[in-house]
Scaffold this motif. Structure first.
Motif, PDB file in Angstrom:
ATOM      1  N   PRO A  98       0.923  -1.131   0.313  1.00 10.48           N
ATOM      2  CA  PRO A  98       0.237   0.248  -0.246  1.00 10.48           C
ATOM      3  C   PRO A  98       0.708   1.574  -0.028  1.00 10.48           C
ATOM      4  N   PHE A  99       1.991   0.830   0.319  1.00  9.28           N
ATOM      5  CA  PHE A  99       3.072   2.299  -0.139  1.00  9.28           C
ATOM      6  C   PHE A  99       2.867   2.860  -1.371  1.00  9.28           C
ATOM      7  N   SER A 100       3.021   4.065  -1.565  1.00  6.97           N
ATOM      8  CA  SER A 100       3.277   4.573  -2.143  1.00  6.97           C
ATOM      9  C   SER A 100       3.401   4.389  -4.170  1.00  6.97           C
ATOM     10  N   PHE A 192       4.066  -6.450   4.750  1.00  3.26           N
ATOM     11  CA  PHE A 192       4.695  -5.123   5.642  1.00  3.26           C
ATOM     12  C   PHE A 192       4.351  -4.286   6.689  1.00  3.26           C
ATOM     13  N   SER A 193       3.943  -4.371   7.436  1.00  3.14           N
ATOM     14  CA  SER A 193       3.738  -3.704   8.297  1.00  3.14           C
ATOM     15  C   SER A 193       2.439  -2.441   8.373  1.00  3.14           C
ATOM     16  N   ARG A 194       1.819  -1.241   8.234  1.00  5.41           N
ATOM     17  CA  ARG A 194       0.479  -1.362   7.152  1.00  5.41           C
ATOM     18  C   ARG A 194      -0.431  -2.062   6.451  1.00  5.41           C
ATOM     19  N   GLY A 195       0.593  -2.675   5.430  1.00  2.00           N
ATOM     20  CA  GLY A 195       0.494  -3.662   4.264  1.00  2.00           C
ATOM     21  C   GLY A 195       0.222  -5.447   5.559  1.00  2.00           C
ATOM     22  N   GLY A 196       0.730  -5.641   6.424  1.00  6.50           N
ATOM     23  CA  GLY A 196       0.392  -6.884   7.194  1.00  6.50           C
ATOM     24  C   GLY A 196      -0.960  -6.505   7.965  1.00  6.50           C
ATOM     25  N   LYS A 197      -1.327  -5.799   8.954  1.00  6.84           N
ATOM     26  CA  LYS A 197      -2.431  -5.680   9.263  1.00  6.84           C
ATOM     27  C   LYS A 197      -3.366  -5.648   7.730  1.00  6.84           C
ATOM     28  N   ALA A 198      -3.428  -5.019   6.661  1.00  4.41           N
ATOM     29  CA  ALA A 198      -4.565  -5.286   5.521  1.00  4.41           C
ATOM     30  C   ALA A 198      -4.041  -7.239   4.647  1.00  4.41           C
ATOM     31  N   GLY A 230       4.739   0.561  22.992  1.00  2.68           N
ATOM     32  CA  GLY A 230       4.717   1.215  22.029  1.00  2.68           C
ATOM     33  C   GLY A 230       3.190   1.749  21.191  1.00  2.68           C
ATOM     34  N   GLU A 231       3.125   1.522  19.934  1.00  6.28           N
ATOM     35  CA  GLU A 231       1.136   2.123  19.088  1.00  6.28           C
ATOM     36  C   GLU A 231      -0.179   1.497  20.397  1.00  6.28           C
ATOM     37  N   HIS A 232      -0.520   2.883  20.287  1.00  6.10           N
ATOM     38  CA  HIS A 232      -1.505   2.618  21.143  1.00  6.10           C
ATOM     39  C   HIS A 232      -2.978   2.773  20.289  1.00  6.10           C
ATOM     40  N   ASP A 235      -2.714   6.234  19.679  1.00  8.59           N
ATOM     41  CA  ASP A 235      -2.014   6.659  18.286  1.00  8.59           C
ATOM     42  C   ASP A 235      -2.243   6.927  16.592  1.00  8.59           C
ATOM     43  N   ILE A 236      -2.938   5.496  16.991  1.00  7.19           N
ATOM     44  CA  ILE A 236      -3.024   5.401  15.418  1.00  7.19           C
ATOM     45  C   ILE A 236      -3.680   5.557  14.665  1.00  7.19           C
ATOM     46  N   THR A 237      -5.200   6.038  15.789  1.00  7.51           N
ATOM     47  CA  THR A 237      -6.328   7.019  15.032  1.00  7.51           C
ATOM     48  C   THR A 237      -6.353   8.032  14.743  1.00  7.51           C
ATOM     49  N   THR A 238      -5.163   8.707  15.298  1.00  5.87           N
ATOM     50  CA  THR A 238      -4.782  10.321  15.812  1.00  5.87           C
ATOM     51  C   THR A 238      -3.674  10.156  14.615  1.00  5.87           C
ATOM     52  N   GLN A 239      -3.219   9.860  14.152  1.00  6.38           N
ATOM     53  CA  GLN A 239      -2.667  10.230  13.173  1.00  6.38           C
ATOM     54  C   GLN A 239      -3.428   9.377  11.748  1.00  6.38           C
ATOM     55  N   PHE A 240      -3.963   8.269  11.604  1.00 12.03           N
ATOM     56  CA  PHE A 240      -4.141   7.575  10.517  1.00 12.03           C
ATOM     57  C   PHE A 240      -5.892   7.232  11.028  1.00 12.03           C
ATOM     58  N   PRO A 241      -6.134   8.653  10.551  1.00 11.95           N
ATOM     59  CA  PRO A 241      -8.060   8.744  10.984  1.00 11.95           C
ATOM     60  C   PRO A 241      -8.550   7.586   9.944  1.00 11.95           C
ATOM     61  N   HIS A 242      -7.976   7.511   8.713  1.00 15.73           N
ATOM     62  CA  HIS A 242      -8.572   7.016   7.568  1.00 15.73           C
ATOM     63  C   HIS A 242      -8.398   5.583   7.456  1.00 15.73           C
ATOM     64  N   TRP A 243      -7.522   4.767   8.132  1.00 13.71           N
ATOM     65  CA  TRP A 243      -6.729   3.354   8.196  1.00 13.71           C
ATOM     66  C   TRP A 243      -8.724   2.644   8.744  1.00 13.71           C
ATOM     67  N   PHE A 244      -9.560   3.191   9.517  1.00 13.43           N
ATOM     68  CA  PHE A 244     -10.385   2.384  10.232  1.00 13.43           C
ATOM     69  C   PHE A 244     -11.752   3.125  10.291  1.00 13.43           C
ATOM     70  N   SER A 283      10.032  -1.837  18.811  1.00  9.42           N
ATOM     71  CA  SER A 283       8.795  -1.765  20.402  1.00  9.42           C
ATOM     72  C   SER A 283       7.618  -1.208  19.682  1.00  9.42           C
ATOM     73  N   TRP A 284       7.771  -0.556  18.975  1.00  5.30           N
ATOM     74  CA  TRP A 284       6.685   0.819  18.510  1.00  5.30           C
ATOM     75  C   TRP A 284       5.604  -0.992  17.807  1.00  5.30           C
ATOM     76  N   ALA A 285       6.021  -1.383  16.942  1.00  5.22           N
ATOM     77  CA  ALA A 285       4.967  -2.759  16.734  1.00  5.22           C
ATOM     78  C   ALA A 285       4.975  -3.377  17.923  1.00  5.22           C
ATOM     79  N   GLU A 335      15.861  -3.261  12.769  1.00  3.42           N
ATOM     80  CA  GLU A 335      14.631  -2.468  12.911  1.00  3.42           C
ATOM     81  C   GLU A 335      13.282  -2.910  12.487  1.00  3.42           C
ATOM     82  N   HIS A 336      12.287  -2.197  12.395  1.00  6.64           N
ATOM     83  CA  HIS A 336      10.976  -2.431  11.271  1.00  6.64           C
ATOM     84  C   HIS A 336      10.697  -2.044   9.915  1.00  6.64           C
ATOM     85  N   ALA A 337      10.939  -3.533   9.440  1.00 10.55           N
ATOM     86  CA  ALA A 337      11.934  -3.210   8.108  1.00 10.55           C
ATOM     87  C   ALA A 337      11.125  -4.858   7.454  1.00 10.55           C
TER      88      ALA A 337
HETATM   89  C1  GTR Z   1       3.405   3.868  11.381  1.00 11.11           C
HETATM   90  C2  GTR Z   1       2.763   3.266  12.152  1.00 11.11           C
HETATM   91  C3  GTR Z   1       2.863   1.904  12.217  1.00 11.11           C
HETATM   92  C4  GTR Z   1       3.244   0.454  11.087  1.00 11.11           C
HETATM   93  C5  GTR Z   1       4.588   1.286  10.478  1.00 11.11           C
HETATM   94  C6  GTR Z   1       3.584   0.994   8.878  1.00 11.11           C
HETATM   95  O1  GTR Z   1       3.714   4.794  11.005  1.00 11.11           O
HETATM   96  O2  GTR Z   1       2.334   3.643  13.181  1.00 11.11           O
HETATM   97  O3  GTR Z   1       1.007   1.169  12.347  1.00 11.11           O
HETATM   98  O4  GTR Z   1       2.351   0.287  10.332  1.00 11.11           O
HETATM   99  O5  GTR Z   1       3.588   3.217  10.418  1.00 11.11           O
HETATM  100  O6  GTR Z   1       3.422   0.882   7.718  1.00 11.11           O
HETATM  101  O7  GTR Z   1       5.377   1.431   8.532  1.00 11.11           O
END
Ligand code: GTR
Length: 355
Positions: A98-100, A192-198, A230-232, A235-244, A283-285, A335-337
């Protein structure tokens, strides 16, 4: 207290799970977390825009998938990699990206950490890189163009962008099932990450998906929400109000009130194959909470008499992989990758379960 797989402890059978409880849990996730996925099935068209042999062993097709409803259309692209020499029907790994678009294609060009098609096709599988941001951009001001023009958000329980990407995963499965070169019983969806949620949400809803892999999906992905670091939800609904679903915001700072938690989402995979991986410094995840969720999901597998990573398994050291029956886990150092090492370990899991 985490919500239980069954409300009534006297009725825990695979039949009751399939006929009753599974649907209830799915409905709760739609209503309270990800929003309701539209049930209408718009027409799906495909157009091959490029076809070339990109290495001595790999054939690539670039395909646009378009859905249309009431005179409106939305499209996204997929890159399909198949082995040049192939005997029999191909298992497939679909990576939701889902990344650009330019970032995603750049990854693909660099032989992608996100989609190492050489290695995947060398194992006799097809690989699909699905650029699902074509359906909905990851942008709170822009997301409503694309698929949301066909199915707008109308109330607090309507779908969000994670659901739209997951829905794109199901359209890829529709497309795969229209071609007889693929083995429809062996379709894996990864992200991966937001793509993993999807990817998890796609597999939870679409039982044609026979395996799912979430990489560092964290909050509202694989990790249990209650007690995670980490993320609660706030956090997630404030930063990404369009996700859910808009409704999900109501649980900010009030996670205990959620009628579900993410181990139940993982449980919805049973009896299919489930693989979760984390990065040690993420630790965010929260790797521990991702692992805990996986072990709790074992209860759903046990209904079928199947083995799964469960409470008898301890959190592994960095670099070690645990595979038990239908599920698996690894913790990569760093790291997150999503790296080559992650793919190598996941391909071992695929090898164990796909022909
Ligand atoms: C972060 C978000 C995480 C995760 C990550 C990503 O900013 O807080 O939930 O989805 O982005 O997709 O790389």
């Amino acid at each position: 207290m985490l919500p239980e797989l069954f409300l009534d402890t006297s009725s825990q059978t695979a039949r009751i799970w399939e006929e009753n409880r599974r649907g209830e849990i799915l409905d709760l996730f739609q209503r309270e977390v990800y929003g309701y996925t539209p049930t209408a099935r718009p027409k799906l068209h495909h157009q091959v825009t490029r076809q070339e042999q990109i290495s001595p062993t790999v054939q690539m097709e670039r395909i646009t998938l378009t859905v249309g409803l009431d005179g409106k259309e939305a499209s996204f692209e997929i890159l399909l990699y198949t082995p040049v020499q192939n005997h029999g029907k191909l298992p497939v790994v679909v990576m939701l990206n889902p990344f650009s678009r330019s970032e995603a294609l750049d990854h693909a060009r660099r032989d992608a950490q996100h989609m190492p098609y050489q290695e995947i096709t060398a194992k006799g599988c097809a690989a699909v890189y699905a650029l699902v941001d074509g359906l909905a951009k990851d942008d709170k001001d822009q997301y409503h163009k694309g698929i949301f023009e066909l199915f707008p958000r109308e109330n607090p329980h309507s779908w969000g962008v994670i659901s739209a990407w997951a829905w794109g995963g199901s359209r890829v499965v529709d497309y795969l099932c229209s071609r007889d070169i693929f083995d429809y019983e062996q379709i894996a969806v990864a992200g991966f990450s937001r793509g993993g949620k999807a990817a998890l949400w796609c597999a939870a809803q679409d039982q044609r998906v026979s395996m799912v892999w979430s990489v560092a999906s964290g909050c509202t992905g694989a990790a249990v929400t209650r007690g995670k670091t980490g993320e609660h939800v706030a956090d997630i609904t404030t930063q990404f109000p369009h996700w859910f679903a808009e409704r999900y915001k109501a649980y900010s700072g009030n996670e205990e009130a959620l009628p579900v938690d993410q181990h139940l989402l993982l449980g919805l995979m049973a009896p299919r194959r489930l693989y979760v991986s984390s990065s040690s410094l993420d630790s965010w995840a929260d790797p521990q909470s991702e692992f805990k969720s996986l072990t709790l999901a074992a209860e759903a597998y046990h209904l079928y008499g199947l083995e799964a990573v469960d409470a008898h398994c301890s959190f592994p050291p960095v670099g070690e992989q645990i595979i038990k029956g239908c599920t698996g886990y690894h913790l990569r150092g760093g790291e997150h990758a999503c790296t080559k090492e992650d793919w190598e370990l996941f391909l071992r899991f695929i090898h164990r379960h796909f022909k």
